[in-house]
Write an enzyme that holds these catalytic residues in place. Sequence first.
Site, PDB file in Angstrom:
ATOM      1  N   CYS A 126      40.438   6.891  21.426  1.00  0.00           N
ATOM      2  CA  CYS A 126      41.342   6.029  20.694  1.00  0.00           C
ATOM      3  C   CYS A 126      42.798   6.644  20.497  1.00  0.00           C
ATOM      4  O   CYS A 126      43.648   5.886  20.366  1.00  0.00           O
ATOM      5  CB  CYS A 126      40.330   5.518  19.242  1.00  0.00           C
ATOM      6  SG  CYS A 126      38.910   4.896  19.663  1.00  0.00           S
ATOM      7  N   HIS A 162      46.255   5.175  20.161  1.00  0.00           N
ATOM      8  CA  HIS A 162      46.656   4.559  18.931  1.00  0.00           C
ATOM      9  C   HIS A 162      47.145   5.902  17.928  1.00  0.00           C
ATOM     10  O   HIS A 162      47.572   5.506  16.715  1.00  0.00           O
ATOM     11  CB  HIS A 162      45.467   3.906  18.027  1.00  0.00           C
ATOM     12  CG  HIS A 162      45.195   2.600  18.666  1.00  0.00           C
ATOM     13  ND1 HIS A 162      46.008   1.745  18.849  1.00  0.00           N
ATOM     14  CD2 HIS A 162      44.044   2.196  19.686  1.00  0.00           C
ATOM     15  CE1 HIS A 162      45.444   0.606  19.557  1.00  0.00           C
ATOM     16  NE2 HIS A 162      44.170   1.107  20.052  1.00  0.00           N
ATOM     17  N   CYS A 186      38.854  -3.165  23.755  1.00  0.00           N
ATOM     18  CA  CYS A 186      39.500  -2.124  23.750  1.00  0.00           C
ATOM     19  C   CYS A 186      38.868  -0.876  24.625  1.00  0.00           C
ATOM     20  O   CYS A 186      39.328  -0.466  25.674  1.00  0.00           O
ATOM     21  CB  CYS A 186      40.099  -1.446  22.441  1.00  0.00           C
ATOM     22  SG  CYS A 186      41.678  -0.821  22.539  1.00  0.00           S
ATOM     23  N   CYS A 237      25.064 -22.032  -2.243  1.00  0.00           N
ATOM     24  CA  CYS A 237      24.876 -20.806  -3.357  1.00  0.00           C
ATOM     25  C   CYS A 237      26.348 -20.256  -3.659  1.00  0.00           C
ATOM     26  O   CYS A 237      26.489 -19.988  -4.754  1.00  0.00           O
ATOM     27  CB  CYS A 237      23.984 -19.755  -2.753  1.00  0.00           C
ATOM     28  SG  CYS A 237      22.408 -20.217  -2.642  1.00  0.00           S
ATOM     29  N   ARG A 293      25.209  -9.377   7.812  1.00  0.00           N
ATOM     30  CA  ARG A 293      24.747  -9.859   6.322  1.00  0.00           C
ATOM     31  C   ARG A 293      24.672 -11.349   6.549  1.00  0.00           C
ATOM     32  O   ARG A 293      23.981 -12.179   6.082  1.00  0.00           O
ATOM     33  CB  ARG A 293      25.970  -9.829   5.562  1.00  0.00           C
ATOM     34  CG  ARG A 293      25.858 -10.344   4.173  1.00  0.00           C
ATOM     35  CD  ARG A 293      24.565  -9.334   3.356  1.00  0.00           C
ATOM     36  NE  ARG A 293      24.093 -10.052   2.256  1.00  0.00           N
ATOM     37  CZ  ARG A 293      23.075 -10.977   2.198  1.00  0.00           C
ATOM     38  NH1 ARG A 293      22.622 -11.430   3.420  1.00  0.00           N
ATOM     39  NH2 ARG A 293      22.761 -11.522   0.911  1.00  0.00           N
ATOM     40  N   CYS A 311      21.441 -14.021   5.827  1.00  0.00           N
ATOM     41  CA  CYS A 311      21.471 -15.086   4.962  1.00  0.00           C
ATOM     42  C   CYS A 311      20.840 -16.348   5.876  1.00  0.00           C
ATOM     43  O   CYS A 311      20.055 -17.277   5.206  1.00  0.00           O
ATOM     44  CB  CYS A 311      22.786 -15.723   4.359  1.00  0.00           C
ATOM     45  SG  CYS A 311      23.154 -15.142   2.706  1.00  0.00           S
TER      46      CYS A 311
END
Lengths: 147, 259
Positions: B74, B78, B112, B178, B216, B220
């Site tokens: 990377c 970069h 990438c 919620c 996450r 839910c």
Amino acid sequence: MACLALTGLLLAASPGAGEEVGSYVVTGDAIMEPLVGGKGDPARGDALISDRQRSLCTLCHSGPFPDAHLHGTLAPDLTGVGARLSEGQIRLRVVDMKRLAPNTIMPSYYRVADEEGRRVATVWRSKPILTGADIEDIVAYLTTLKG
Amino acid sequence: MRALWGLAGVVGALTCSMVAAAGIKDGEKRSGFDFMTRETQALQADDMANPGMLWVLQGEQLWHQAEGKAEIACAGCHGEASQTMRGVAARYPAYDEATGRPTDLVGRINSCRAARQEAEPLAPESDALLALTTYVAHQSRGMPIPPATDARLAPFRDNGRRLFQSRIGQLDLSCASCHHTNWGKRLGGSVIPQAHPNGYPLYRLEWQGVGSLQRRLRNCMVGVRAEPFAFGAPELVELELYLMEQAQGLPIETPAVRP
């Protein structure tokens, strides 16, 4: 009260999916007759109401149940609910609260919600959240909560 | 009289849904950090104690490690992430010219890898992918999420908003049920936060590890007994896009710690 009278005497159509959802008669804001034959068992209802995986009740409701620190505050405290509401009123609120308050977050426990776009997970498809017998146990227990 | 009551009911219901649709007011916007105990806040605030920093360190190593047929790291393109990646996470998901769709940081890292490094994509939620994502996002820590400016993203964000407000699963609940209408109250023993994405990837004590925002969101969905969208699904990226707009102004906290 006039609003409630509007609901009148309606026969709720059974979606016909799964053996566990039958039809029931709504009178005003109540279901007067048990969903299945015979009275529920309050002791079983007592245990079921605190079952966070099955009934889920205490995720939102507090009340005279064990583990108060794990009770939710999203919904009314159930202490004394048996004094505030009749057996039939409690039954309709567990079965299908959305009939009384369309925007409520209270799930309709005796309804199959497989509509397109709902993405109901495979294991829960074609099933109500609780069986008629389960709901009768919970109703039998809640009516004992007199304050 | 009955008709009047009926009308009142409809107006009431519409008013309720409009309030829910309005979401969180600017003055009430609060990071999930603010809803935590002092102990968990202290865990996040101290880099020597924050377990998420282990993923940042691993990500730093991976950043400098040559990969794929191109044998390039990377850093080869970069350079120093502390300069080139600063502020990037606060702007993601961003529009991807190649696909004509938004892509999130995880998607960008994998595309990438494919295009520049000629390497296989890293698996969703793998340690390496989380580490790289956490390292890149960490470079933006403390920077506020800027206002959305790219008009090409608007339709995707709108779809994210629609998804946020759609009731799903056997329990027939939406995210908004919620996180818009009832934040601050308790679900079981846990305080419901406002669903801001500004700490991801983050260390969740419940997970005993770092996880992505998509993990996450899927949690839910399983909670309301719905079939979760697959990792990388367009719908999850659209939800992320909407959440970023909603969190505008909150600082990036990566790696946050949550209960």
